[in-house]
Design a protein around this motif. Structure first.
Motif, PDB file in Angstrom:
ATOM      1  N   ILE A  78     116.297   7.487  18.831  1.00  0.00           N
ATOM      2  CA  ILE A  78     115.858   8.437  17.801  1.00  0.00           C
ATOM      3  C   ILE A  78     116.909   9.511  17.514  1.00  0.00           C
ATOM      4  CG2 ILE A  78     114.095  10.125  17.143  1.00  0.00           C
ATOM      5  CD1 ILE A  78     113.053   7.195  17.227  1.00  0.00           C
ATOM      6  N   GLU A  79     117.338  10.243  18.524  1.00  0.00           N
ATOM      7  CA  GLU A  79     118.287  11.337  18.293  1.00  0.00           C
ATOM      8  C   GLU A  79     119.637  10.812  17.819  1.00  0.00           C
ATOM      9  OE1 GLU A  79     120.295  15.178  20.515  1.00  0.00           O
ATOM     10  OE2 GLU A  79     118.637  14.154  21.496  1.00  0.00           O
ATOM     11  N   ALA A  80     120.111   9.726  18.442  1.00  0.00           N
ATOM     12  CA  ALA A  80     121.417   9.167  18.063  1.00  0.00           C
ATOM     13  C   ALA A  80     121.423   8.721  16.605  1.00  0.00           C
ATOM     14  CB  ALA A  80     121.763   7.991  18.979  1.00  0.00           C
ATOM     15  N   VAL A  81     120.375   8.052  16.186  1.00  0.00           N
ATOM     16  CA  VAL A  81     120.312   7.571  14.807  1.00  0.00           C
ATOM     17  C   VAL A  81     120.091   8.739  13.842  1.00  0.00           C
ATOM     18  CG1 VAL A  81     119.016   6.127  13.190  1.00  0.00           C
ATOM     19  CG2 VAL A  81     119.594   5.249  15.454  1.00  0.00           C
ATOM     20  N   ALA A  82     119.245   9.689  14.218  1.00  0.00           N
ATOM     21  CA  ALA A  82     118.998  10.848  13.351  1.00  0.00           C
ATOM     22  C   ALA A  82     120.307  11.597  13.068  1.00  0.00           C
ATOM     23  CB  ALA A  82     117.964  11.777  13.971  1.00  0.00           C
ATOM     24  N   LYS A  83     121.134  11.750  14.090  1.00  0.00           N
ATOM     25  CA  LYS A  83     122.423  12.437  13.914  1.00  0.00           C
ATOM     26  C   LYS A  83     123.366  11.652  13.007  1.00  0.00           C
ATOM     27  CE  LYS A  83     122.582  14.868  18.342  1.00  0.00           C
ATOM     28  NZ  LYS A  83     123.261  14.937  19.654  1.00  0.00           N
ATOM     29  N   SER A  84     123.157  10.352  12.894  1.00  0.00           N
ATOM     30  CA  SER A  84     124.039   9.482  12.114  1.00  0.00           C
ATOM     31  C   SER A  84     123.418   9.028  10.787  1.00  0.00           C
ATOM     32  CB  SER A  84     124.401   8.243  12.943  1.00  0.00           C
ATOM     33  OG  SER A  84     124.997   8.611  14.156  1.00  0.00           O
ATOM     34  N   MET A  85     122.327   9.643  10.384  1.00  0.00           N
ATOM     35  CA  MET A  85     121.620   9.182   9.182  1.00  0.00           C
ATOM     36  C   MET A  85     122.506   9.178   7.945  1.00  0.00           C
ATOM     37  SD  MET A  85     117.743  10.643   9.765  1.00  0.00           S
ATOM     38  CE  MET A  85     117.402  10.829   8.055  1.00  0.00           C
ATOM     39  N   GLU A  99     114.390  14.323   9.197  1.00  0.00           N
ATOM     40  CA  GLU A  99     115.724  14.925   9.212  1.00  0.00           C
ATOM     41  C   GLU A  99     116.017  15.445  10.622  1.00  0.00           C
ATOM     42  OE1 GLU A  99     118.024  15.016   6.755  1.00  0.00           O
ATOM     43  OE2 GLU A  99     116.631  13.770   5.619  1.00  0.00           O
ATOM     44  N   PRO A 100     117.279  15.394  11.053  1.00  0.00           N
ATOM     45  CA  PRO A 100     117.606  15.825  12.430  1.00  0.00           C
ATOM     46  C   PRO A 100     117.105  17.228  12.774  1.00  0.00           C
ATOM     47  CG  PRO A 100     119.485  14.748  11.420  1.00  0.00           C
ATOM     48  CD  PRO A 100     118.446  14.882  10.340  1.00  0.00           C
ATOM     49  N   ALA A 101     117.171  18.157  11.838  1.00  0.00           N
ATOM     50  CA  ALA A 101     116.723  19.534  12.114  1.00  0.00           C
ATOM     51  C   ALA A 101     115.211  19.609  12.344  1.00  0.00           C
ATOM     52  CB  ALA A 101     117.124  20.459  10.971  1.00  0.00           C
ATOM     53  N   ASP A 102     114.456  18.691  11.730  1.00  0.00           N
ATOM     54  CA  ASP A 102     112.997  18.692  11.858  1.00  0.00           C
ATOM     55  C   ASP A 102     112.503  17.867  13.038  1.00  0.00           C
ATOM     56  OD1 ASP A 102     112.773  20.236   9.569  1.00  0.00           O
ATOM     57  OD2 ASP A 102     112.583  18.487   8.256  1.00  0.00           O
ATOM     58  N   LEU A 103     113.363  17.059  13.605  1.00  0.00           N
ATOM     59  CA  LEU A 103     112.966  16.114  14.643  1.00  0.00           C
ATOM     60  C   LEU A 103     112.220  16.750  15.817  1.00  0.00           C
ATOM     61  CD1 LEU A 103     113.129  13.091  15.178  1.00  0.00           C
ATOM     62  CD2 LEU A 103     115.330  13.465  16.257  1.00  0.00           C
ATOM     63  N   PRO A 104     112.685  17.867  16.392  1.00  0.00           N
ATOM     64  CA  PRO A 104     111.992  18.423  17.569  1.00  0.00           C
ATOM     65  C   PRO A 104     110.517  18.749  17.351  1.00  0.00           C
ATOM     66  CG  PRO A 104     114.145  19.435  17.334  1.00  0.00           C
ATOM     67  CD  PRO A 104     113.909  18.605  16.094  1.00  0.00           C
ATOM     68  N   LYS A 105     110.136  19.162  16.165  1.00  0.00           N
ATOM     69  CA  LYS A 105     108.730  19.535  15.961  1.00  0.00           C
ATOM     70  C   LYS A 105     107.801  18.324  15.892  1.00  0.00           C
ATOM     71  CE  LYS A 105     108.440  20.100  10.933  1.00  0.00           C
ATOM     72  NZ  LYS A 105     108.212  21.058   9.848  1.00  0.00           N
ATOM     73  N   PHE A 106     108.368  17.130  15.756  1.00  0.00           N
ATOM     74  CA  PHE A 106     107.552  15.927  15.674  1.00  0.00           C
ATOM     75  C   PHE A 106     107.561  15.099  16.948  1.00  0.00           C
ATOM     76  CE2 PHE A 106     108.863  16.475  11.120  1.00  0.00           C
ATOM     77  CZ  PHE A 106     107.635  16.933  10.679  1.00  0.00           C
ATOM     78  N   LEU A 107     108.375  15.476  17.916  1.00  0.00           N
ATOM     79  CA  LEU A 107     108.451  14.710  19.155  1.00  0.00           C
ATOM     80  C   LEU A 107     107.372  15.162  20.125  1.00  0.00           C
ATOM     81  CD1 LEU A 107     112.302  14.573  19.742  1.00  0.00           C
ATOM     82  CD2 LEU A 107     110.825  12.768  18.849  1.00  0.00           C
ATOM     83  N   ASN A 108     106.847  14.210  20.861  1.00  0.00           N
ATOM     84  CA  ASN A 108     105.810  14.490  21.850  1.00  0.00           C
ATOM     85  C   ASN A 108     106.061  13.557  23.022  1.00  0.00           C
ATOM     86  OD1 ASN A 108     103.530  14.966  23.347  1.00  0.00           O
ATOM     87  ND2 ASN A 108     102.100  14.183  21.825  1.00  0.00           N
ATOM     88  N   GLY A 155      94.319  21.437  12.314  1.00  0.00           N
ATOM     89  CA  GLY A 155      94.215  20.300  11.395  1.00  0.00           C
ATOM     90  C   GLY A 155      95.009  19.121  11.939  1.00  0.00           C
ATOM     91  N   LEU A 156      95.321  18.166  11.089  1.00  0.00           N
ATOM     92  CA  LEU A 156      96.094  17.006  11.529  1.00  0.00           C
ATOM     93  C   LEU A 156      97.507  17.412  11.899  1.00  0.00           C
ATOM     94  CD1 LEU A 156      95.277  13.998   9.160  1.00  0.00           C
ATOM     95  CD2 LEU A 156      94.586  14.345  11.520  1.00  0.00           C
ATOM     96  N   LYS A 157      97.986  16.844  12.998  1.00  0.00           N
ATOM     97  CA  LYS A 157      99.347  17.103  13.467  1.00  0.00           C
ATOM     98  C   LYS A 157     100.078  15.767  13.529  1.00  0.00           C
ATOM     99  CE  LYS A 157     102.026  18.621  17.387  1.00  0.00           C
ATOM    100  NZ  LYS A 157     102.060  18.879  18.800  1.00  0.00           N
ATOM    101  N   PRO A 158     101.289  15.678  12.916  1.00  0.00           N
ATOM    102  CA  PRO A 158     102.046  14.440  12.999  1.00  0.00           C
ATOM    103  C   PRO A 158     102.893  14.387  14.272  1.00  0.00           C
ATOM    104  CG  PRO A 158     103.144  15.973  11.538  1.00  0.00           C
ATOM    105  CD  PRO A 158     101.887  16.648  12.031  1.00  0.00           C
ATOM    106  N   VAL A 159     102.850  13.235  14.945  1.00  0.00           N
ATOM    107  CA  VAL A 159     103.673  13.010  16.139  1.00  0.00           C
ATOM    108  C   VAL A 159     104.449  11.718  15.905  1.00  0.00           C
ATOM    109  CG1 VAL A 159     103.639  12.562  18.625  1.00  0.00           C
ATOM    110  CG2 VAL A 159     101.975  14.137  17.625  1.00  0.00           C
TER     111      VAL A 159
END
Length: 165
Positions: A78-85, A99-108, A155-159
């Motif tokens: 995930i992180e490797a590919v996000a950085k290379s998008m 997007e790489p900057a948004d990635l941390p808020k969606f990881l669980n 409400g709904l939370k995306p993970v």
């Protein structure tokens, strides 16, 4: 459209097939892969896993197989590919990840459960019988990829959907 889904030996990857029913799917994973194909998909080996060259190996495989959309689901990808998008997109390969900057808020790192949904550029692609809340969530969060939608007090939370290695 040619789509590569990683984690191809997993039951989770097989579940994702229904979201791409009208496309040519390549289920790919590291190491040996079964020599099996069906009208719905083909299996493909990504070679030996090397965490230092993950994005490079995926890009090479996508180019060799004429892939148009990449859906990486292994957590180590995930992180490797996000950085290379940007690099993938320069070669005309759409990556289904936030997007790489948004990635941390969606990881669980906890257990993933609930209903999953496929979004592309905020638009819900699957399931067809999704709730209005799931549709609105994609637009609000500009979701891109496969997400579990989990009820929370807000409400709904995306993970982000991932396979833990």
């Amino acid at each position: 459209m040619n789509i590569l889904i990683t984690g191809g030996k997993s039951a989770s990857a097989l579940k994702l097939l229904k979201a791409f029913a009208s496309h040519h799917i390549l289920l790919a994973d590291y190491g040996d892969m079964p020599a099996f194909s069906s009208p719905a998909y083909q299996m493909h080996s990504l070679g030996i896993r090397n965490d230092d060259t993950t994005a490079h190996a995926l890009l090479n495989n996508c180019l060799d197989q004429e892939i148009e959309v990449l859906l990486p689901i292994h957590d180590f990808e995930i992180e490797a590919v996000a950085k290379s998008m940007v690099l993938f997109e320069e070669f005309g390969i759409r990556v289904l990840l936030p997007e790489p900057a948004d990635l941390p808020k969606f990881l669980n790192t906890g257990k993933q459960s609930g209903d999953w949904a496929l979004y592309q550029d905020g638009t819900l692609q699957f399931p067809e019988n999704a709730t209005e809340a799931q549709k609105e969530l994609g637009i609000k969060e500009k979701l891109n990829g496969v997400f579990y939608t989990v009820d929370s007090p807000e409400g709904l939370k995306p993970v982000l959907f991932t396979l833990n290695s």
